[in-house]
Motif scaffolding. Structure first.
Motif, PDB file in Angstrom:
ATOM      1  N   GLN A 183       0.823  -1.221   0.000  1.00  0.00           N
ATOM      2  CA  GLN A 183       0.000   0.000   0.000  1.00  0.00           C
ATOM      3  C   GLN A 183       0.855   1.267   0.000  1.00  0.00           C
ATOM      4  O   GLN A 183       0.396   2.329  -0.424  1.00  0.00           O
ATOM      5  CB  GLN A 183      -0.983  -0.009   1.179  1.00  0.00           C
ATOM      6  N   TYR A 184       2.121   1.164   0.446  1.00  0.00           N
ATOM      7  CA  TYR A 184       3.015   2.328   0.421  1.00  0.00           C
ATOM      8  C   TYR A 184       3.835   2.381  -0.866  1.00  0.00           C
ATOM      9  O   TYR A 184       4.631   3.297  -1.053  1.00  0.00           O
ATOM     10  CB  TYR A 184       3.969   2.302   1.621  1.00  0.00           C
ATOM     11  N   ASN A 185       3.696   1.368  -1.721  1.00  0.00           N
ATOM     12  CA  ASN A 185       4.511   1.270  -2.936  1.00  0.00           C
ATOM     13  C   ASN A 185       3.695   1.218  -4.212  1.00  0.00           C
ATOM     14  O   ASN A 185       4.229   0.863  -5.264  1.00  0.00           O
ATOM     15  CB  ASN A 185       5.378  -0.006  -2.873  1.00  0.00           C
ATOM     16  N   LEU A 186       2.404   1.538  -4.126  1.00  0.00           N
ATOM     17  CA  LEU A 186       1.546   1.409  -5.307  1.00  0.00           C
ATOM     18  C   LEU A 186       2.081   2.232  -6.480  1.00  0.00           C
ATOM     19  O   LEU A 186       1.957   1.826  -7.634  1.00  0.00           O
ATOM     20  CB  LEU A 186       0.100   1.811  -4.964  1.00  0.00           C
ATOM     21  N   ASP A 187       2.710   3.366  -6.171  1.00  0.00           N
ATOM     22  CA  ASP A 187       3.272   4.210  -7.235  1.00  0.00           C
ATOM     23  C   ASP A 187       4.468   3.550  -7.920  1.00  0.00           C
ATOM     24  O   ASP A 187       4.859   3.956  -9.012  1.00  0.00           O
ATOM     25  CB  ASP A 187       3.756   5.552  -6.665  1.00  0.00           C
ATOM     26  N   ALA A 188       5.088   2.573  -7.257  1.00  0.00           N
ATOM     27  CA  ALA A 188       6.304   1.940  -7.794  1.00  0.00           C
ATOM     28  C   ALA A 188       5.986   0.687  -8.616  1.00  0.00           C
ATOM     29  O   ALA A 188       6.890  -0.049  -8.998  1.00  0.00           O
ATOM     30  CB  ALA A 188       7.262   1.605  -6.651  1.00  0.00           C
ATOM     31  N   VAL A 189       4.682   0.444  -8.872  1.00  0.00           N
ATOM     32  CA  VAL A 189       4.279  -0.701  -9.699  1.00  0.00           C
ATOM     33  C   VAL A 189       3.965  -0.190 -11.103  1.00  0.00           C
ATOM     34  O   VAL A 189       3.242   0.802 -11.238  1.00  0.00           O
ATOM     35  CB  VAL A 189       3.023  -1.385  -9.102  1.00  0.00           C
ATOM     36  N   PRO A 190       4.487  -0.797 -12.191  1.00  0.00           N
ATOM     37  CA  PRO A 190       5.292  -2.019 -12.174  1.00  0.00           C
ATOM     38  C   PRO A 190       6.811  -1.765 -12.190  1.00  0.00           C
ATOM     39  O   PRO A 190       7.558  -2.693 -11.985  1.00  0.00           O
ATOM     40  CB  PRO A 190       4.870  -2.697 -13.483  1.00  0.00           C
TER      41      PRO A 190
END
Lengths: 206, 206
Positions: A183-190
Motif C-alpha cells: 500500500q506504500y509502494n503502489l506508485d512503484a508498480v510495475p
C-alpha cells in the motif's frame, strides 16, 4: 449440525462444500466490499441472507473466520494469476521476473478495484492470519521451485544455501507482495517491482 | 513574534534556536512517549510547560509540525548511528552490510524502547511526512556513495545504471528501513537484514 467435524479451513465449521457456506461468503464479500470489514457485523450478514446469526455460527466460528475465507479467496486469485503467468514462461529467469510482476500488478488491481477487500488482505498479512501465512508459504514454494530450476539449467549460481537464497528473496519481494507493505509502494508498480526482480536476478547470477 | 520568518523545518515558526522550541519539543517527546501522538493535544503540551496554546502556535503551526520535529529527531538518531558505524568500516562491502544492520537494529531498538515514538515514525513514513522523506533521501545518498566507492575499488559491478542500482537497493531495504514496514519484520532482525544485505552484495558482485 453443530456436531459435524470442523473443516480444515481456519474457523470454519460444518461440511466444507455446503452451499450455505458459499451464500455466507458471497454476502460477506458484498458487505465487506461496500461497508468494510470493521463496520459489518455477523447480524448484517444474517439479515442479508435471511438466516439467523446462530445459523451462520454453525458454519463460521467468528466474523474473523468469514474474513479469513474472503481473504483466502482474494489471495488465491493472485496465486492463480501467478501460476497462469508462469506457464507461459520458458526460463527460470523469465519466471522469476513474471512472478514478481504478476504479484505486484494483480495485488495493485485489488487495491484500486476492491479497496475494502484489499484492506482485509492487508490486515490479514499484518496480523499473520492463517490465510496470509498460507499465501506466503505457497509463494515461497513457487520461488523455491524457480530457483531450483534455474540452478539445474545453469541460469543461477549454486553456492548460496538454497534456504537462504529463497528466504532473502521472499524478504526483498515483501514491499510488492505483502499487501500491508504494498500500500506504500503502489506508485512503484510495475517499474519498481521490475527493478527489484532485476536486482534479485543479478544476485542469482552464476 | 508572529511576524518572524518561518524556519526551514516543516511547519516550524519563529527563530530556529529559540529555547522555547526545545522546551516544547521536550514536553511533546514526554507526552507522546507516554500517551501517544493521537491522544496528546496542543493544550496538553501548553499545560505541561505552563504556556498558552497561542504561544505554542507561534513556534509550530500545528500538532503535526511538533510531531515532525519529534520524528526528525528520532530518525536522525538512526542516521547518526549509521554514520558512526560506517566510519569503522574499511570496504564498501562492509559498509553496505553495516548500513542495513545498523538501520535495522537501531530502528528496532526504538520500536521496543520507545513504542509510542516509533508509532509516530511509522505514521510519518506511511504518510510521507517531510521528516521521513528527508530521512529516506539521506539514506539514498549514503547508499549511492557506498555503491560508487565499491565501483571505484572494483568490489562492485559497473554495468547496471547507478540510479537503478540505488533505487532497487533502497526498495529491497524498505522492509528493514521503513518503520511502517519494519513493524512486521521485527522478528527478522538482525538475521533477515543480514541475509538481505548478502543478497544485495551478491547483486553488486562484478
Amino acid at each position: 449440525m453443530s456436531d459435524l467435524p470442523a473443516s480444515t479451513a481456519a474457523g470454519q465449521r460444518g461440511p466444507a462444500d455446503h452451499s450455505i457456506r458459499d451464500q455466507i461468503i458471497a454476502a460477506a464479500d458484498e458487505h465487506f466490499s461496500r461497508y468494510g470489514y470493521g463496520k459489518t457485523t455477523v447480524a448484517d450478514l444474517a439479515k442479508a441472507i435471511g438466516f439467523s446469526k446462530a445459523y451462520i455460527y454453525k458454519f463460521f466460528e467468528s466474523k474473523q473466520a468469514i474474513g479469513e475465507a474472503i481473504c483466502s479467496k482474494c489471495l488465491a486469485s493472485v496465486t492463480t494469476d501467478v501460476r497462469n503467468a508462469l506457464t507461459e514462461s520458458k526460463s527460470a529467469t523469465e519466471k522469476l521476473r513474471r512472478l514478481l510482476n504478476t504479484i505486484a500488478v494483480s495485488t495493485t488491481e485489488i487495491a484500486f478495484n476492491d479497496q475494502k477487500i484489499y484492506e482485509i488482505a492487508a490486515y490479514s498479512c499484518a496480523e499473520n492470519w492463517p490465510s496470509s501465512v498460507n499465501y506466503v508459504d505457497e509463494m515461497a514454494e513457487i520461488v523455491t521451485s524457480i530457483v531450483l530450476e534455474g540452478r539445474a539449467s545453469g541460469e543461477f549460481e549454486r553456492k548460496t544455501p538454497i534456504d537462504e537464497a529463497v528466504r532473502a528473496t521472499m524478504l526483498v519481494f515483501q514491499p510488492f507482495m505483502n499487501p500491508a507493505m504494498l500500500q506504500y509502494n503502489l506508485d512503484a508498480v510495475p517499474e519498481g517491482a521490475n527493478e527489484v526482480a532485476s536486482l534479485v536476478l543479478r544476485s542469482l547470477a552464476p
